[in-house]
Design a protein around this motif. Structure first.
Motif, PDB file in Angstrom:
ATOM      1  N   SER A 252       1.298  46.184  48.656  1.00 33.29           N
ATOM      2  CA  SER A 252       1.338  45.778  50.066  1.00 33.29           C
ATOM      3  C   SER A 252      -0.016  46.045  50.691  1.00 33.29           C
ATOM      4  N   ALA A 253      -0.507  45.081  51.473  1.00 34.43           N
ATOM      5  CA  ALA A 253      -1.798  45.242  52.165  1.00 34.43           C
ATOM      6  C   ALA A 253      -1.661  46.103  53.411  1.00 34.43           C
ATOM      7  N   GLY A 254      -0.479  46.691  53.608  1.00 34.13           N
ATOM      8  CA  GLY A 254      -0.311  47.596  54.742  1.00 34.13           C
ATOM      9  C   GLY A 254       0.138  46.875  55.992  1.00 34.13           C
ATOM     10  N   LEU A 255      -0.049  47.529  57.116  1.00 33.01           N
ATOM     11  CA  LEU A 255       0.423  46.948  58.370  1.00 33.01           C
ATOM     12  C   LEU A 255      -0.250  45.608  58.595  1.00 33.01           C
ATOM     13  N   ASP A 256       0.489  44.738  59.254  1.00 29.97           N
ATOM     14  CA  ASP A 256      -0.048  43.397  59.487  1.00 29.97           C
ATOM     15  C   ASP A 256      -1.031  43.443  60.643  1.00 29.97           C
ATOM     16  N   LEU A 257      -2.297  43.217  60.307  1.00 31.16           N
ATOM     17  CA  LEU A 257      -3.350  43.329  61.328  1.00 31.16           C
ATOM     18  C   LEU A 257      -3.133  42.334  62.458  1.00 31.16           C
ATOM     19  N   LYS A 258      -2.456  41.233  62.144  1.00 28.85           N
ATOM     20  CA  LYS A 258      -2.247  40.223  63.193  1.00 28.85           C
ATOM     21  C   LYS A 258      -1.214  40.687  64.218  1.00 28.85           C
ATOM     22  N   GLU A 259      -0.398  41.658  63.836  1.00 20.76           N
ATOM     23  CA  GLU A 259       0.564  42.227  64.800  1.00 20.76           C
ATOM     24  C   GLU A 259      -0.132  43.194  65.757  1.00 20.76           C
ATOM     25  N   MET A 260      -1.360  43.603  65.373  1.00 21.52           N
ATOM     26  CA  MET A 260      -2.031  44.651  66.157  1.00 21.52           C
ATOM     27  C   MET A 260      -3.273  44.123  66.851  1.00 21.52           C
ATOM     28  N   CYS A 261      -3.428  42.809  66.817  1.00 19.76           N
ATOM     29  CA  CYS A 261      -4.667  42.213  67.308  1.00 19.76           C
ATOM     30  C   CYS A 261      -4.350  41.063  68.249  1.00 19.76           C
ATOM     31  N   GLY A 262      -4.883  41.142  69.484  1.00 18.67           N
ATOM     32  CA  GLY A 262      -4.734  40.030  70.425  1.00 18.67           C
ATOM     33  C   GLY A 262      -3.323  39.832  70.957  1.00 18.67           C
ATOM     34  N   ARG A 263      -2.464  40.857  70.878  1.00 21.29           N
ATOM     35  CA  ARG A 263      -1.097  40.750  71.409  1.00 21.29           C
ATOM     36  C   ARG A 263      -0.981  41.608  72.667  1.00 21.29           C
ATOM     37  N   ASP A 264       0.204  41.566  73.304  1.00 16.09           N
ATOM     38  CA  ASP A 264       0.327  42.361  74.538  1.00 16.09           C
ATOM     39  C   ASP A 264       0.985  43.722  74.260  1.00 16.09           C
ATOM     40  N   PRO A 265       0.894  44.633  75.240  1.00 15.62           N
ATOM     41  CA  PRO A 265       1.398  46.003  75.019  1.00 15.62           C
ATOM     42  C   PRO A 265       2.870  46.043  74.630  1.00 15.62           C
TER      43      PRO A 265
ATOM     44  N   ASP B 147     -10.588  48.008  73.973  1.00 17.32           N
ATOM     45  CA  ASP B 147     -11.481  46.895  73.604  1.00 17.32           C
ATOM     46  C   ASP B 147     -12.196  47.173  72.277  1.00 17.32           C
ATOM     47  N   ALA B 148     -12.669  48.418  72.143  1.00 16.08           N
ATOM     48  CA  ALA B 148     -13.449  48.741  70.936  1.00 16.08           C
ATOM     49  C   ALA B 148     -12.580  48.621  69.676  1.00 16.08           C
ATOM     50  N   ILE B 149     -11.311  48.999  69.788  1.00 22.31           N
ATOM     51  CA  ILE B 149     -10.429  48.941  68.617  1.00 22.31           C
ATOM     52  C   ILE B 149     -10.090  47.480  68.298  1.00 22.31           C
ATOM     53  N   GLN B 150      -9.831  46.718  69.356  1.00 17.41           N
ATOM     54  CA  GLN B 150      -9.541  45.291  69.140  1.00 17.41           C
ATOM     55  C   GLN B 150     -10.732  44.618  68.469  1.00 17.41           C
ATOM     56  N   LYS B 151     -11.916  44.996  68.941  1.00 21.20           N
ATOM     57  CA  LYS B 151     -13.116  44.385  68.363  1.00 21.20           C
ATOM     58  C   LYS B 151     -13.236  44.770  66.873  1.00 21.20           C
ATOM     59  N   ALA B 152     -12.988  46.042  66.590  1.00 18.64           N
ATOM     60  CA  ALA B 152     -13.093  46.505  65.188  1.00 18.64           C
ATOM     61  C   ALA B 152     -12.093  45.756  64.305  1.00 18.64           C
ATOM     62  N   LEU B 153     -10.889  45.547  64.804  1.00 17.18           N
ATOM     63  CA  LEU B 153      -9.870  44.856  63.997  1.00 17.18           C
ATOM     64  C   LEU B 153     -10.242  43.392  63.774  1.00 17.18           C
ATOM     65  N   ARG B 154     -10.762  42.764  64.846  1.00 20.30           N
ATOM     66  CA  ARG B 154     -11.173  41.348  64.701  1.00 20.30           C
ATOM     67  C   ARG B 154     -12.286  41.233  63.662  1.00 20.30           C
ATOM     68  N   THR B 155     -13.247  42.155  63.746  1.00 17.79           N
ATOM     69  CA  THR B 155     -14.374  42.124  62.798  1.00 17.79           C
ATOM     70  C   THR B 155     -13.859  42.309  61.366  1.00 17.79           C
ATOM     71  N   TYR B 156     -12.897  43.224  61.208  1.00 14.95           N
ATOM     72  CA  TYR B 156     -12.357  43.491  59.873  1.00 14.95           C
ATOM     73  C   TYR B 156     -11.646  42.253  59.321  1.00 14.95           C
ATOM     74  N   LEU B 157     -10.842  41.614  60.186  1.00 12.18           N
ATOM     75  CA  LEU B 157     -10.131  40.395  59.754  1.00 12.18           C
ATOM     76  C   LEU B 157     -11.131  39.300  59.382  1.00 12.18           C
ATOM     77  N   GLU B 158     -12.181  39.213  60.182  1.00 12.00           N
ATOM     78  CA  GLU B 158     -13.229  38.214  59.927  1.00 12.00           C
ATOM     79  C   GLU B 158     -13.881  38.472  58.566  1.00 12.00           C
ATOM     80  N   LYS B 159     -14.133  39.762  58.282  1.00 14.30           N
ATOM     81  CA  LYS B 159     -14.748  40.140  56.993  1.00 14.30           C
ATOM     82  C   LYS B 159     -13.854  39.724  55.830  1.00 14.30           C
ATOM     83  N   LEU B 160     -12.541  39.898  56.013  1.00 14.63           N
ATOM     84  CA  LEU B 160     -11.606  39.506  54.947  1.00 14.63           C
ATOM     85  C   LEU B 160     -11.702  38.005  54.697  1.00 14.63           C
ATOM     86  N   LYS B 161     -11.836  37.252  55.793  1.00 12.76           N
ATOM     87  CA  LYS B 161     -11.937  35.788  55.657  1.00 12.76           C
ATOM     88  C   LYS B 161     -13.235  35.402  54.958  1.00 12.76           C
ATOM     89  N   GLN B 162     -14.340  36.054  55.410  1.00 15.20           N
ATOM     90  CA  GLN B 162     -15.657  35.694  54.852  1.00 15.20           C
ATOM     91  C   GLN B 162     -15.763  36.008  53.376  1.00 15.20           C
TER      92      GLN B 162
END
Ligand SMILES: CCCCCCCC/C=C\C=C\CC(=O)SCCNC(=O)CCNC(=O)[C@H](O)C(C)(C)COP(=O)(O)OP(=O)(O)OC[C@H]1O[C@@H](n2cnc3c(N)ncnc32)[C@H](O)[C@@H]1OP(=O)(O)O
Length: 302
Positions: free
Chosen positions: A105-118, A284-299
């Motif tokens: 398992s790749a662990g928690l789903d990063l998309k559940e923790m990124c760009g969603r509401d509280p 904001d900083a955590i959201q940014k870090a998660l987006r960057t990480y997801l982007e890295k996975l794509k790249q």
């Protein structure tokens, strides 16, 4: 609350015997991923349960491709399957493994923790807590047959079982790598690791976000056994015999004795833990870090 409602709906709609297709008779033989037939298999789109009631156990196969990331739906389906097995006296154990080649398992789903509401973050985190509590405290013997890489939440799932068998493949690293993503493993992830490998190994592993290849994982006690890749399932079955030979009530009470203090800490602070998570993940900083990480996975692909 939302989780409870979600689970009720999913229970009705998803937890059905494995069927061949529309209109097939529930409870009859059905196909198993990888070929062959499975009598009385059941499950849901993302979890296949292969029961062997005569032997007292079931194999729970995670199949949320491509990487078994623990989305809200997937977590809910796993909880429902676990609950069903726990409430059936025929079952004393489960083997949890993956149906996705090369990935436990790749662990928690990063998309559940990124760009969603509280509200979503709170609902998601409650489901993550629930999965851990249920697996960690299950009265069933839980064996992980780890047939792929298992970072972060994938590692937590494995650590929540009673025994871990890992396939001997250098790609199949396991560990709590949260710091590499710029996030922090919560105290109950940390406690679960400390309970498994001890304070010093956990401290170093958590700060450095270490992912241990099989030989190292065995050396530090993150897993109990490393076996050739084609023997993971059979090794898990063999070890199960030893666990099932112990009088069930004595084993269960002992498990509770060992694990309840750790689980109680979260149970006492559950709401505060959700609030902490929502505050932390919304930064904001955590959201940014998660987006960057997801982007890295794509790249990585291109
Ligand atoms: C102050 C105290 C406060 C405390 C607050 C607590 C805060 C705690 C917060 C969070 C805790 C989180 C724990 C976690 O579990 S975070 C998740 C960590 N997981 C990882 O780091 C693994 C990431 N994935 C990988 O490394 C690889 O994908 C791998 C699993 C090795 C598989 O590699 P490969 O087979 O090459 O596949 P791809 O990388 O191409 O991935 C395929 C697609 O899957 C998407 N993907 C991968 N992992 C995830 C994931 N975890 N969540 C969602 N999606 C994921 C990947 O982006 C690819 O998507 P696409 O095809 O669209 O590009």
């Amino acid at each position: 609350m939302a989780l409870a409602v979600g689970m009720r709906v999913l229970t009705r709609s998803l937890l059905r015997p494995w069927v061949r297709g529309p209109g097939a008779t529930p409870g009859r033989t059905g196909p198993v991923a990888g070929g062959g037939d499975c009598v009385r298999c059941f499950g849901s789109p993302r979890v296949l349960v292969e029961p062997d009631p005569a032997a007292g156990f079931a194999v729970m196969k995670m199949r949320n491709p491509p990487v078994n990331s623990l989305s809200l739906e997937f977590l809910t389906e796993m909880l429902i399957s676990l609950e069903k097995l726990e409430s059936d006296k025929a079952f004393h154990a489960i083997i949890i493994t993956s149906d996705c080649p090369g990935i436990f398992s790749a662990g928690l789903d990063l998309k559940e923790m990124c760009g969603r509401d509280p509200t979503h973050y709170a609902e998601y985190w409650k489901a993550v807590q629930e999965l851990w509590l249920r697996f960690y405290l299950s009265h069933l013997v839980v064996i992980s047959a780890i047939n792929g890489v298992s970072p972060a939440g994938g590692c937590l799932l494995a650590l929540s079982s009673d025994y871990r068998v890992l396939a001997d493949n250098p790609k199949y690293a396991i560990g709590l790598n949260e710091t590499l993503l710029g996030i922090v493993a919560p105290f109950w992830f940390k406690d679960t690791l400390v309970n498994t490998v001890g304070h010093r190994v956990a401290e170093r592993a958590l700060q450095l976000g270490l992912l241990f290849p099989p030989a190292e994982a065995l050396r530090v006690g993150m897993v109990d056994q490393v076996v050739p890749e084609d023997q993971v399932q059979s090794a898990a079955r063999s070890v199960l015999a030893q666990w099932l030979a112990i009088p069930g009530h004595a084993r269960q009470l002992t498990k509770t004795l060992m694990r309840k203090p750790t689980a109680d800490r979260l149970l006492k602070e559950r709401d505060a833990d959700i609030q902490n998570f929502v505050r932390f993940i919304s930064r904001d900083a955590i959201q940014k870090a998660l987006r960057t990480y997801l982007e890295k996975l794509k790249q990585k692909k291109s």
